[in-house]
Design an enzyme around this catalytic site. Structure first.
Site, short mmCIF file in Angstrom:
data_model
loop_
_atom_site.label_atom_id
_atom_site.label_comp_id
_atom_site.label_asym_id
_atom_site.label_seq_id
_atom_site.Cartn_x
_atom_site.Cartn_y
_atom_site.Cartn_z
N GLY A 244 0.92 -1.37 0.06
CA GLY A 244 -0.03 0.03 -0.04
C GLY A 244 0.69 1.29 -0.02
CD GLU A 264 8.10 5.35 9.60
OE1 GLU A 264 8.70 4.50 9.71
OE2 GLU A 264 8.83 6.31 9.46
CB CYS A 301 5.70 -2.34 12.06
SG CYS A 301 5.90 -0.91 13.15
#
Ligand code: NAP
Length: 509
Positions: A244, A264, A301
């Site tokens: 994305g 990020e 993440c």
């Protein structure tokens, strides 16, 4: 509050689009009651036009008003109490304690940016006074930072509060006097609506222009792309997947007037187990490793997805202890059926890789809810990692331990790394001296190096750097967490030869 499924466009609830979607309770797999509307092009345009108008006004208001706005938002989030927490839990499957903890972090960072807005030190005024005696005459040159303009924000599914409608991106943009247009995350639309109402009320309460904030719902990539294409948007903050982030980054760069796009994205966060640490505390490190891999059902993440250690009996005791921890993990509901399915196919792909073997998989009983992820740990020889062309993030509680035969293999792997958010070293001080060359390489590969800890859990502070070289982020200079994140949404303006009376106050003598 009663959810309506509408957007908040410059202070008004509205929704005209025919295309709709609902939130899903991942723990039951069932659709939640409210129907949300996909934003139309016209609605996105209204929000951005209102933000453009608000921008010039926000740049002139007393910064104390921006601080009041942020404090009012934090107060209102706390006052929303259980209404907010229950909706977050219903839409994400996250447990109550985690939702409350994340709310605390969200309010804390909102107040940090309130105090930054008030003290104004982020503007970094620099003054070079004129020197008429010099030849040729040196002019009077003064510079400080200003807000960049309207900012579009895309939050992530895994931090519905701290990286969502009122996450760091929104609050630091507002602190710099930048209006914000949020593209709500379709995995938690009701949470987004509650938060958007809170911000809208705070904007009105503080007497700021209505275009200061808008939030539009959307479950379509195309309307997401429209936010980035709109000529009135001056910067974009994105937290989410590489796929994305890269798609939207390309759109931002190919606009007639390209804009900064701060993404990020995902990361594999390699962990290096150095010999001295393994000899001293292999089982303790393994226990903390499994805690880190399974924290938040592995949906971070900063999840440590790759571990490397030199072959030894101590590495084997680390593997055995990790196996025990993983086997005892009770499967838990992931954020969304789509994320669960991606995790299932990701771990199956790892399991099917030649040379990879399973170390352990959760044996504990399921808690009986839907979309539950097990913890699965794999192991392989370094040669498997060496033959891997691209490290793909598998978002969830899984990680692979690679057995290396030499220090050279650690260095070879480190050199081959793309950008990651973090790298972690477990070692003694002697290990660090012995592996100074490894640390030197990692400095060029990641944004944060952790020693004798784990990368999950990010402190919100001045010195935090949460980012890294591409593909961890689209711009390695900037952080998306901590005080410095405000610098994504500012630009310097230099005033030359201005009389003091006409300068912004911070630049006067
Ligand atoms: P995501 O699927 O990329 O979605 C993020 C947002 O972008 C959503 O609003 C999504 O809307 C939109 N989007 C995604 N692809 C798009 C496209 N091609 N065009 C237009 N819009 C698009 O990510 P997520 O599932 O929310 O979050 C999980 C990922 O985020 C993981 O990879 C994780 O590592 C990463 N993450 C990174 C950080 C960090 O700080 N680096 C923090 C948290 C999470 P639609 O669903 O409508 O497309």
């Amino acid at each position: 509050m009663t959810l309506t499924g509408q957007h908040f466009i410059a202070g008004q609830r509205n929704a005209t689009g025919a295309s709709t979607f609902t939130g899903i309770n991942p723990a039951t797999g069932e659709a939640l009651p409210t129907t949300f509307h996909d934003a139309t092009s016209d609605e996105i345009n209204q929000a951005v036009v209102a933000a453009e108008e608000a921008f010039y006004q926000l740049q002139q208001v007393d910064p104390a008003k921006l601080a009041d706005l942020l404090e009012s938002i934090a107060d209102r989030i706390e006052a929303a109490g259980d209404t907010l927490i229950q909706r977050v839990m219903a839409e994400t499957g996250l447990p109550e304690a985690r939702c409350k903890g994340e709310r605390g972090r969200t309010c804390n960072q909102t107040r940090i940016f309130a105090s930054m807005a008030r003290d104004g030190s982020w503007r970094q005024p620099r003054i070079d006074a004129a020197d008429p005696q010099s030849k040729p005459g040196k002019p009077d040159v003064r510079t400080m930072l200003f807000g960049i303009g309207p900012v579009a924000v895309f939050g992530a599914s895994n931090f519905p509060l701290a990286i969502g409608v009122v996450g760091t991106d929104t609050v630091c943009a507002l602190a710099a006097g930048c209006p914000v247009i949020v593209k709500a995350h379709p995995a938690h639309p009701g949470t987004c609506e509650i938060l958007a109402e809170i911000v809208t009320e705070a904007v009105a309460h503080c007497g700021l222009p209505a275009g200061t904030f808008s939030m539009l719902q959307s479950n379509s990539n195309e309307s997401g792309a429209e936010f980035v294409r709109h000529p009135g948007v001056c910067a974009v903050a994105f937290t989410g997947s590489l796929r994305g982030g890269r798609a939207l980054f390309d759109i931002a760069c190919s606009r007639p007037r390209p804009i900064p796009f701060y993404a990020e994205m995902g990361s594999s966060n390699p962990v290096f187990l150095l010999p001295g640490a393994l000899a001293q505390r292999s089982t303790d490190i393994a226990a903390d490793y499994i805690k880190s891999v399974t924290m938040g059902v592995g949906q971070f993440c900063t999840n440590p997805a790759i571990v490397l250690g030199l072959e030894s009996e101590h590495l084997e005791s680390f593997v055995s202890a990790a196996a025990e921890g993983a086997a005892g993990y009770q499967p838990q509901t992931m954020l969304h059926p789509g994320i669960y399915q991606a995790f299932e196919s990701g771990r199956q792909k790892i399991a099917a890789t030649s040379g990879v073997s399973q170390v352990a998989v959760s044996q504990a009983e399921s808690s009986g809810t839907a979309n539950e992820a097990v913890c699965q740990i794999f192991a392989a020889d370094f040669s498997v990692l060496d033959a891997t062309e691209e490290l793909e993030e598998v978002f969830g509680p899984t990680s692979t331990i690679y057995r290396c035969q030499s220090k050279d293999q650690l260095l070879k792997f480190a050199r081959s790394l793309d950008g990651h958010l973090t790298a972690t070293l477990h070692g003694t001080e002697e290990d660090l001296t012995e592996h100074a060359d490894l640390v030197n390489i990692l400095q060029h590969k990641v944004g944060r190096i952790v020693f004798n800890g784990f990368p999950t859990g990010i402190e919100v502070c001045h010195a935090m750097h949460h980012g890294g070289p591409y593909p961890a982020a689209t711009h390695s200079f900037f952080t998306s967490i901590g005080h410095q994140s405000i610098y994504r949404f500012v630009k310097p303006v230099c005033f030359q030869g201005f009389p003091s009376s006409a300068l912004p106050e911070a630049l006067r003598q």
